[in-house]
Enzyme design. Structure first.
Site, short mmCIF file in Angstrom:
data_model
loop_
_atom_site.label_atom_id
_atom_site.label_comp_id
_atom_site.label_asym_id
_atom_site.label_seq_id
_atom_site.Cartn_x
_atom_site.Cartn_y
_atom_site.Cartn_z
CE LYS A 6 -4.95 5.55 4.60
NZ LYS A 6 -5.94 4.68 3.94
CG ASP A 50 -3.11 8.06 -1.25
OD1 ASP A 50 -3.05 8.59 -0.12
OD2 ASP A 50 -2.65 6.93 -1.49
NE ARG A 75 -6.12 0.74 -1.55
CZ ARG A 75 -5.47 1.30 -0.54
NH1 ARG A 75 -4.17 1.12 -0.39
NH2 ARG A 75 -6.11 2.05 0.32
CD GLN A 87 -2.85 2.50 6.93
OE1 GLN A 87 -3.44 2.87 7.96
NE2 GLN A 87 -3.49 2.34 5.79
NE ARG A 132 0.26 1.30 3.35
CZ ARG A 132 1.24 2.16 3.56
NH1 ARG A 132 2.48 1.76 3.64
NH2 ARG A 132 1.01 3.45 3.70
N GLY A 133 0.28 2.40 -0.14
CA GLY A 133 1.08 3.61 -0.32
C GLY A 133 1.16 3.89 -1.82
O1 MRU Z 1 -4.42 3.12 2.32
P1 MRU Z 1 -2.94 3.33 2.17
O2 MRU Z 1 -2.15 2.75 3.29
O3 MRU Z 1 -2.45 2.89 0.82
O4 MRU Z 1 -2.77 4.89 2.24
C1 MRU Z 1 -1.50 5.44 2.11
C2 MRU Z 1 -1.51 6.91 2.26
O5 MRU Z 1 -2.55 7.54 2.39
C3 MRU Z 1 -0.23 7.61 2.12
O6 MRU Z 1 -0.23 8.77 2.89
C4 MRU Z 1 -0.05 8.00 0.64
O7 MRU Z 1 -0.12 6.87 -0.17
C5 MRU Z 1 1.22 8.71 0.37
S1 MRU Z 1 2.58 7.75 0.84
C6 MRU Z 1 3.80 7.69 -0.10
#
Ligand code: MRU
Length: 347
Positions: free
Chosen positions: A246, A235, A87, A194, A44-45
């Site tokens: 997030k 994102d 996603r 996270q 994820r990320g």
């Molecule tokens: O749901 P996730 O864990 O994929 O969400 C991740 C985030 O919201 C991070 O802040 C975002 O991807 C930027 S990280 C490089």
């Protein structure tokens, strides 16, 4: 190892569902399994799922039994659709898949094998340049951090959220590596934690000082003058500078503004979606209610309770002090300066 790696025709992922308790690696050999791993949060990320999707497309090429260029492109389109659906919010996934489709449809190829090889080469390029870009963002962003600063951080934006190094946490890391003493207040980041699970694990491994805080405590720390700046990732960033990140990021940004705390988003230009005029157009993923109704597998609500679980929210651009990309620090007016940043012009 890197968060995502290619090894002899398979994709290896650090399985983030088990951290910080166990370090497990998952090896995947077909694109459908890659799409499932993205959906199930093995990886994820935003940048990490972008690079993983690029390797997923390379696997789609390898697993396809197409003999002709036309058959190969049809198989890749089908794989691209499956990956896309994994996603919806992080645009890096769509960005990487689109780039791989562009590689595959280059008119110079006369055989399916040439496409297979090109997809693997290009996935490596995306992964390697992600690491380089994170280091550049780290160097730019570290100029915003003073010796002795306390940084509030949300979610996980470290090496685990990218191929390596990290985005917002990469800035913390770069400041630390340059000798600045920093302390991080790690938002635990409900519902999937996270922050508590992944960011705290990374900071501990890096020897950077931190405290995990309940998400609800962030306002208290800002109002009492205990936070010098807030660093988050992104994102998807719309053309006007609205930032999807997030869930909980918006609330942090509003409280930061109220208390005069600078608020920065750190993201590669591949996260900027110039096709969307504003954050209102960004699709927000809704995840299963169980993530809210349970903690570490234990139910925390009465049986039969329902829940809502948007995984991301949108912070309007007026709350952003600046956005850090690999091309520098974009200050308002963000609509103009982000476009310049994407086009690689001086900001
Ligand atoms: O749901 P996730 O864990 O994929 O969400 C991740 C985030 O919201 C991070 O802040 C975002 O991807 C930027 S990280 C490089």
């Amino acid at each position: 190892m890197r968060t995502v790696e290619w090894q002899k025709g398979s994709v290896r992922l650090i399985d983030q569902r088990w951290l910080p308790w166990e370090f497990q690696v998952l090896e995947l050999r077909d694109p459908t399994a890659v799409a499932e791993a993205i959906r199930d949060m093995v990886v994820r990320g935003a940048p990490a799922i972008g690079a993983t999707a690029a390797y997923g497309m390379a696997l789609a090429g390898l697993r396809s039994d197409a003999d002709s260029v036309e058959e190969m492109c049809a198989d890749l389109e089908a794989a691209a659709d499956r990956l896309h659906q994994a996603r919806p919010t992080a645009v890096n996934l769509a960005w990487a898949v689109k780039r791989q489709l562009a590689v595959a449809t280059d008119p110079q190829w006369t055989s399916a094998d040439q496409i297979r090889a090109a997809l693997i080469r290009h996935a490596h390029q995306i992964a390697d340049s992600d690491v380089e870009i994170n280091r550049q963002m780290g160097a730019h962003g570290a100029t915003l951090v003073q010796d002795g600063d306390t940084i509030l951080h949300h979610c996980n934006t470290g090496a685990l959220a990218a191929v390596d190094y990290g985005t917002a946490l990469g800035v913390v890391r770069a400041a630390h590596e340059s000798g600045k003493r920093v302390h991080v207040l790690v938002d635990e980041t409900r519902p999937r934690l996270q922050g508590a699970r992944l960011t705290a694990w990374e900071l501990k491994n890096l020897g950077i000082s931190f405290d995990v805080i309940a998400d609800n405590a962030a306002g208290h720390f800002m109002r009492t003058g205990q936070v010098d700046l807030v660093l988050v990732g992104a994102d998807r960033i719309a053309a006007n500078g609205d930032v999807a990140n997030k869930i909980g990021t918006y609330k942090l940004a509003v409280v930061a503004r109220e208390n005069g705390v600078p608020f920065y988003s750190v993201a590669p230009t591949s996260t900027i979606d110039l096709e969307l005029p504003s954050g209102d157009d960004i699709p927000i993923e809704e995840r299963p209610p169980e993530e809210v109704l349970t903690v570490a597998g234990q139910s925390v609500a009465p049986e039969g309770a329902s829940a809502r679980n948007p995984a991301f929210d949108v912070t309007p651009h007026r709350y952003l002090t600046a956005i850090v990309t690999e091309n520098g620090i974009a200050y308002p007016p963000l609509a103009r300066n982000l476009r310049r940043s994407v086009e690689g012009e001086a900001i």
